[in-house]
Design a protein around this motif. Structure first.
Motif, PDB file in Angstrom:
ATOM      1  N   HIS A 159       0.863  -1.229   0.002  1.00  0.00           N
ATOM      2  CA  HIS A 159       0.002  -0.239   0.023  1.00  0.00           C
ATOM      3  C   HIS A 159       0.664   1.202   0.036  1.00  0.00           C
ATOM      4  CE1 HIS A 159      -3.292  -2.654   0.537  1.00  0.00           C
ATOM      5  NE2 HIS A 159      -2.679  -3.260   1.735  1.00  0.00           N
ATOM      6  N   ASN A 160       1.824   1.282  -0.796  1.00  0.00           N
ATOM      7  CA  ASN A 160       2.702   2.592  -0.962  1.00  0.00           C
ATOM      8  C   ASN A 160       2.290   3.369  -2.085  1.00  0.00           C
ATOM      9  OD1 ASN A 160       4.926   2.538   1.412  1.00  0.00           O
ATOM     10  ND2 ASN A 160       4.876   0.309   0.687  1.00  0.00           N
ATOM     11  N   ARG A 161       1.382   4.226  -2.019  1.00  0.00           N
ATOM     12  CA  ARG A 161       0.945   5.129  -3.094  1.00  0.00           C
ATOM     13  C   ARG A 161       1.025   6.351  -2.684  1.00  0.00           C
ATOM     14  NH1 ARG A 161      -2.545   0.783  -3.882  1.00  0.00           N
ATOM     15  NH2 ARG A 161      -2.730   0.087  -6.049  1.00  0.00           N
ATOM     16  N   LYS A 162       1.294   7.295  -3.395  1.00  0.00           N
ATOM     17  CA  LYS A 162       1.094   8.665  -3.072  1.00  0.00           C
ATOM     18  C   LYS A 162       0.034   9.347  -3.016  1.00  0.00           C
ATOM     19  CE  LYS A 162       3.348  12.995  -4.501  1.00  0.00           C
ATOM     20  NZ  LYS A 162       4.582  13.581  -5.378  1.00  0.00           N
ATOM     21  N   ASP A 163      -0.974   8.651  -3.631  1.00  0.00           N
ATOM     22  CA  ASP A 163      -2.424   9.225  -3.709  1.00  0.00           C
ATOM     23  C   ASP A 163      -3.178   7.982  -3.868  1.00  0.00           C
ATOM     24  OD1 ASP A 163      -2.961   9.278  -6.370  1.00  0.00           O
ATOM     25  OD2 ASP A 163      -2.031  11.284  -6.159  1.00  0.00           O
TER      26      ASP A 163
ATOM     27  N   LYS B  93      -5.294   7.332  -6.547  1.00  0.00           N
ATOM     28  CA  LYS B  93      -5.186   7.006  -7.810  1.00  0.00           C
ATOM     29  C   LYS B  93      -3.764   6.836  -8.318  1.00  0.00           C
ATOM     30  CE  LYS B  93      -8.972  10.023  -8.898  1.00  0.00           C
ATOM     31  NZ  LYS B  93      -9.562  11.226  -9.962  1.00  0.00           N
ATOM     32  N   GLY B  94      -2.816   6.693  -7.426  1.00  0.00           N
ATOM     33  CA  GLY B  94      -1.201   6.635  -7.954  1.00  0.00           C
ATOM     34  C   GLY B  94      -1.072   5.130  -8.025  1.00  0.00           C
ATOM     35  N   LYS B  95       0.150   4.728  -8.831  1.00  0.00           N
ATOM     36  CA  LYS B  95       0.531   3.563  -8.988  1.00  0.00           C
ATOM     37  C   LYS B  95       1.219   3.206  -7.496  1.00  0.00           C
ATOM     38  CE  LYS B  95       3.791   0.846 -11.781  1.00  0.00           C
ATOM     39  NZ  LYS B  95       4.504   0.888 -12.658  1.00  0.00           N
ATOM     40  N   GLU B  96       1.045   1.916  -7.364  1.00  0.00           N
ATOM     41  CA  GLU B  96       1.662   1.439  -5.882  1.00  0.00           C
ATOM     42  C   GLU B  96       3.222   1.200  -6.255  1.00  0.00           C
ATOM     43  OE1 GLU B  96       1.434  -1.799  -2.505  1.00  0.00           O
ATOM     44  OE2 GLU B  96      -0.189  -1.931  -4.174  1.00  0.00           O
ATOM     45  N   ILE B  97       4.328   1.468  -5.393  1.00  0.00           N
ATOM     46  CA  ILE B  97       5.559   1.058  -5.630  1.00  0.00           C
ATOM     47  C   ILE B  97       5.591  -0.197  -4.600  1.00  0.00           C
ATOM     48  CG2 ILE B  97       6.371   3.346  -6.160  1.00  0.00           C
ATOM     49  CD1 ILE B  97       7.453   3.650  -3.353  1.00  0.00           C
ATOM     50  N   LYS B  98       6.381  -1.140  -5.079  1.00  0.00           N
ATOM     51  CA  LYS B  98       6.961  -2.311  -4.417  1.00  0.00           C
ATOM     52  C   LYS B  98       8.097  -2.604  -4.597  1.00  0.00           C
ATOM     53  CE  LYS B  98       3.106  -5.212  -2.881  1.00  0.00           C
ATOM     54  NZ  LYS B  98       2.466  -6.555  -3.110  1.00  0.00           N
ATOM     55  N   GLY B  99       8.838  -3.097  -3.494  1.00  0.00           N
ATOM     56  CA  GLY B  99      10.103  -3.529  -3.891  1.00  0.00           C
ATOM     57  C   GLY B  99      11.174  -3.004  -2.994  1.00  0.00           C
TER      58      GLY B  99
END
Length: 186
Positions: free
Chosen positions: A86-90, A92-98
């Protein structure tokens, strides 16, 4: 609710009733707040300058969409980020993982170190908690002054005003730095 924005520092004495109240005695404490980068944090009369060597910040999940990540920054501003969930800027933003690496921008690193010194972090409690269920926990570990270590566990991320500001800065680092995908272990 109205929001107020100040461009100068305001110092406000605040009186609150302590949670330690007995039938015969009521503890009243005075706390002074000042405006720090648009937020009010506790004012400490004695300013300390700690040599911050490393900062580790980790969050846990909740049953909702609380971000879970691990962030480590050394005194040379080298940083590692392990974005779990659940690392999203907002929304609607794309989730970053890794796993990612970056060199933290001077401005952002200096702001974090200044805030840590302003809140006199070694004198903060080791544990904070809200009286509710299903909140994330954060773990903050600061290595300073030739290997001294301060650890703070905060269930609910609601410790002091200064800590809440610090947590916000740590959350923002996930998106305001130039992260590069890591090929190795953190």
């Amino acid at each position: 609710m109205r929001q107020l924005f100040f461009s100068t520092i305001f110092i406000i004495p605040l009186t609150f009733i302590s949670l330690t109240q007995t039938a015969t005695k009521l503890n009243i404490e005075k706390e002074t707040l000042f405006c720090w980068s648009g937020d009010f944090i506790e004012f400490k009369k004695k300013q300390n300058m700690y040599n911050i060597e490393k900062i580790k910040y980790q969050t846990t999940r909740c049953f909702g969409t609380c971000p879970q990540f691990y962030l480590e920054i050394d005194k040379l501003k080298n940083a590692t980020l392990d974005a779990k969930y659940h690392n999203r800027k907002d929304k609607k933003g794309k989730e970053i993982k890794g796993k990612y690496n970056a060199i933290i921008k001077d401005k952002d690193y200096d702001e974090i170190v200044k805030l840590l010194n302003d809140i006199n972090f070694p004198n903060l409690n080791d544990n904070y908690a809200v009286a509710a269920k299903d909140y994330p926990t954060c773990f903050l570990t600061i290595t300073y002054n030739n290997g001294k270590v301060k650890k703070i566990r905060d269930y609910g991320l609601n410790g002091t005003s200064g800590l809440k500001k610090l947590y916000n800065l740590m959350f923002e680092l996930r998106f305001n730095q130039e992260w590069k995908k890591s090929k190795g272990k953190l």
